[in-house]
Motif scaffolding. Structure first.
Motif, PDB file in Angstrom:
ATOM      1  N   ASN A   1     -36.861  -6.131 -70.151  1.00  0.00           N
ATOM      2  CA  ASN A   1     -38.129  -5.554 -69.687  1.00  0.00           C
ATOM      3  C   ASN A   1     -38.317  -4.094 -70.094  1.00  0.00           C
ATOM      4  OD1 ASN A   1     -40.585  -5.865 -68.457  1.00  0.00           O
ATOM      5  ND2 ASN A   1     -39.838  -5.286 -66.427  1.00  0.00           N
TER       6      ASN A   1
ATOM      7  N   LYS B   1     -44.195  -6.615 -77.584  1.00  0.00           N
ATOM      8  CA  LYS B   1     -43.239  -7.615 -77.080  1.00  0.00           C
ATOM      9  C   LYS B   1     -42.513  -8.309 -78.233  1.00  0.00           C
ATOM     10  CE  LYS B   1     -45.431  -8.554 -72.813  1.00  0.00           C
ATOM     11  NZ  LYS B   1     -45.477  -9.199 -71.614  1.00  0.00           N
TER      12      LYS B   1
ATOM     13  N   LEU C   1     -41.273  -8.123 -83.412  1.00  0.00           N
ATOM     14  CA  LEU C   1     -41.958  -7.298 -82.419  1.00  0.00           C
ATOM     15  C   LEU C   1     -43.446  -7.238 -82.750  1.00  0.00           C
ATOM     16  CD1 LEU C   1     -41.530  -5.303 -80.031  1.00  0.00           C
ATOM     17  CD2 LEU C   1     -41.121  -3.524 -81.727  1.00  0.00           C
TER      18      LEU C   1
ATOM     19  N   VAL D   1     -42.153 -11.445 -79.919  1.00  0.00           N
ATOM     20  CA  VAL D   1     -42.916 -12.696 -79.935  1.00  0.00           C
ATOM     21  C   VAL D   1     -42.101 -13.839 -80.518  1.00  0.00           C
ATOM     22  CG1 VAL D   1     -45.201 -11.648 -79.972  1.00  0.00           C
ATOM     23  CG2 VAL D   1     -44.021 -12.061 -82.138  1.00  0.00           C
TER      24      VAL D   1
ATOM     25  N   LEU E   1     -44.205  -0.131 -76.046  1.00  0.00           N
ATOM     26  CA  LEU E   1     -43.452  -1.361 -75.759  1.00  0.00           C
ATOM     27  C   LEU E   1     -43.801  -1.806 -74.357  1.00  0.00           C
ATOM     28  CD1 LEU E   1     -39.940  -0.521 -77.293  1.00  0.00           C
ATOM     29  CD2 LEU E   1     -41.870  -1.713 -78.357  1.00  0.00           C
ATOM     30  N   ASN E   2     -44.009  -3.118 -74.197  1.00  0.00           N
ATOM     31  CA  ASN E   2     -44.544  -3.598 -72.936  1.00  0.00           C
ATOM     32  C   ASN E   2     -43.756  -4.800 -72.413  1.00  0.00           C
ATOM     33  OD1 ASN E   2     -46.226  -3.783 -70.779  1.00  0.00           O
ATOM     34  ND2 ASN E   2     -47.864  -4.850 -71.889  1.00  0.00           N
ATOM     35  N   GLY E   3     -42.446  -4.587 -72.220  1.00  0.00           N
ATOM     36  CA  GLY E   3     -41.619  -5.664 -71.673  1.00  0.00           C
ATOM     37  C   GLY E   3     -40.821  -6.380 -72.747  1.00  0.00           C
ATOM     38  N   VAL E   4     -40.015  -5.622 -73.466  1.00  0.00           N
ATOM     39  CA  VAL E   4     -39.181  -6.216 -74.522  1.00  0.00           C
ATOM     40  C   VAL E   4     -37.886  -6.754 -73.924  1.00  0.00           C
ATOM     41  CG1 VAL E   4     -37.711  -5.635 -76.512  1.00  0.00           C
ATOM     42  CG2 VAL E   4     -40.088  -4.858 -76.450  1.00  0.00           C
ATOM     43  N   ASN E   5     -37.554  -7.985 -74.308  1.00  0.00           N
ATOM     44  CA  ASN E   5     -36.273  -8.585 -73.938  1.00  0.00           C
ATOM     45  C   ASN E   5     -35.573  -9.020 -75.211  1.00  0.00           C
ATOM     46  OD1 ASN E   5     -36.635  -8.726 -70.971  1.00  0.00           O
ATOM     47  ND2 ASN E   5     -38.343 -10.029 -71.574  1.00  0.00           N
TER      48      ASN E   5
ATOM     49  N   LYS F   1     -39.945  -0.923 -71.436  1.00  0.00           N
ATOM     50  CA  LYS F   1     -41.316  -0.427 -71.596  1.00  0.00           C
ATOM     51  C   LYS F   1     -41.274   1.040 -72.014  1.00  0.00           C
ATOM     52  CE  LYS F   1     -43.321  -3.590 -68.292  1.00  0.00           C
ATOM     53  NZ  LYS F   1     -44.087  -3.809 -67.073  1.00  0.00           N
TER      54      LYS F   1
END
Ligand SMILES: Nc1ncnc2c1ncn2[C@@H]1O[C@H](COP(=O)(O)OP(=O)(O)O)[C@@H](O)[C@H]1O
Ligand SMILES: [Mg+2]
Length: 235
Positions: A9, A215, A211, A217, A20-24, A11
């Motif tokens: 998550n 996110k 990315l 993808v 960045l809006n919630g990268v896992n 950000k």
């Protein structure tokens, strides 16, 4: 398989912009992974966050430890566009030696063992012929190799490469890629390499993260990447 880099998550935002809006994502220990995405997607920001150079919210774990408590010496980072100041009097040898200070801290004396490790990194990166040259007098391709040699001298467990081939002409790009691949196969560190160029993903790469819009993808094995990227409208 334990993970060397684990991001949850993540950000990153600026007053007028969410980058960045919630990268896992998770990179397994000893594996090679690539992070791809268009220019401006936030790849460099993500890498900087992992090095502790960029503020973020969310969680980053390095070899199982929260980034705040993790030993940053374990991370070797080769930034994007690391071309030196044209007037820099610092020599290639000195620039590579910085890797030892990154490992030991700046107060430890530079000893015989450090010298051996620096000499070895310079030999592996094949830059002996410019070891005495000032950084300001070397080419973009040579500067990339110096950057890699510095990272090797640090003897990190995790190597983060941000567009390492970006300043090179197409022929040198291929040579450089082979060089990175050989290094990885000999030393088996964990590597996360950023590139906007899908052709620059080496064969030894096991995982590819794409990315887009802040996110990840796509989190996939290294197969049919061009087609997958097209499906996600990345290129
Ligand atoms: N200090 C900053 N303030 C606001 N926006 C920034 C700042 N630094 C970078 N950015 C923006 O963040 C976005 C992501 O940048 P970056 O991580 O360098 O992208 P990439 O490496 O994927 O090309 C870009 O749109 C860039 O303009
Ligand atoms: Mg970048």
């Amino acid at each position: 398989m334990s993970s060397a880099v684990e991001i949850q998550n993540l950000k990153i935002s600026f007053p007028k912009k969410q980058i960045l809006n919630g990268v896992n994502l998770s990179v397994n220990k000893g594996s090679f992974a690539a992070l791809i995405g268009a220019n401006g997607a936030g790849k460099s920001m993500l890498i900087k966050a992992v090095c502790g150079l960029q503020k973020f919210t969310g969680n980053i774990k390095i070899l199982g430890k929260d980034l705040k408590e993790a030993n940053k010496n374990l991370i070797g980072y080769a930034p994007q566009n690391n071309t030196a100041d044209k007037n820099s009097p610092v020599s290639v040898y000195q620039a590579v030696s910085v890797g030892r200070f990154a490992k030991n801290g700046i107060f430890k004396k530079f000893g015989e063992e450090d010298k051996k490790i620096v000499d070895n990194a310079i030999r592996i990166a094949q830059i002996e012929y410019i070891a005495a040259s000032p950084l300001g007098e070397i080419s973009g391709g040579e500067a990339q190799k110096v950057s890699i040699a510095r990272v090797l001298a640090q003897q990190p467990e995790i190597i983060l490469l941000d567009e390492p081939q970006a300043n090179l002409d197409p022929n040198s790009q291929k040579t450089f890629l082979n060089f990175i691949e050989k290094l990885y196969l000999s030393f088996k560190f964990t590597c996360l390499m950023v590139t906007h160029d899908i052709d620059m993903i080496p064969k030894c790469c096991e995982k590819v993260f794409m990315l887009k819009d802040g996110k990840i993808v796509l989190d996939t094995d290294n197969k049919d990447i061009k087609q997958k990227a097209r499906e996600y409208g990345i290129y």
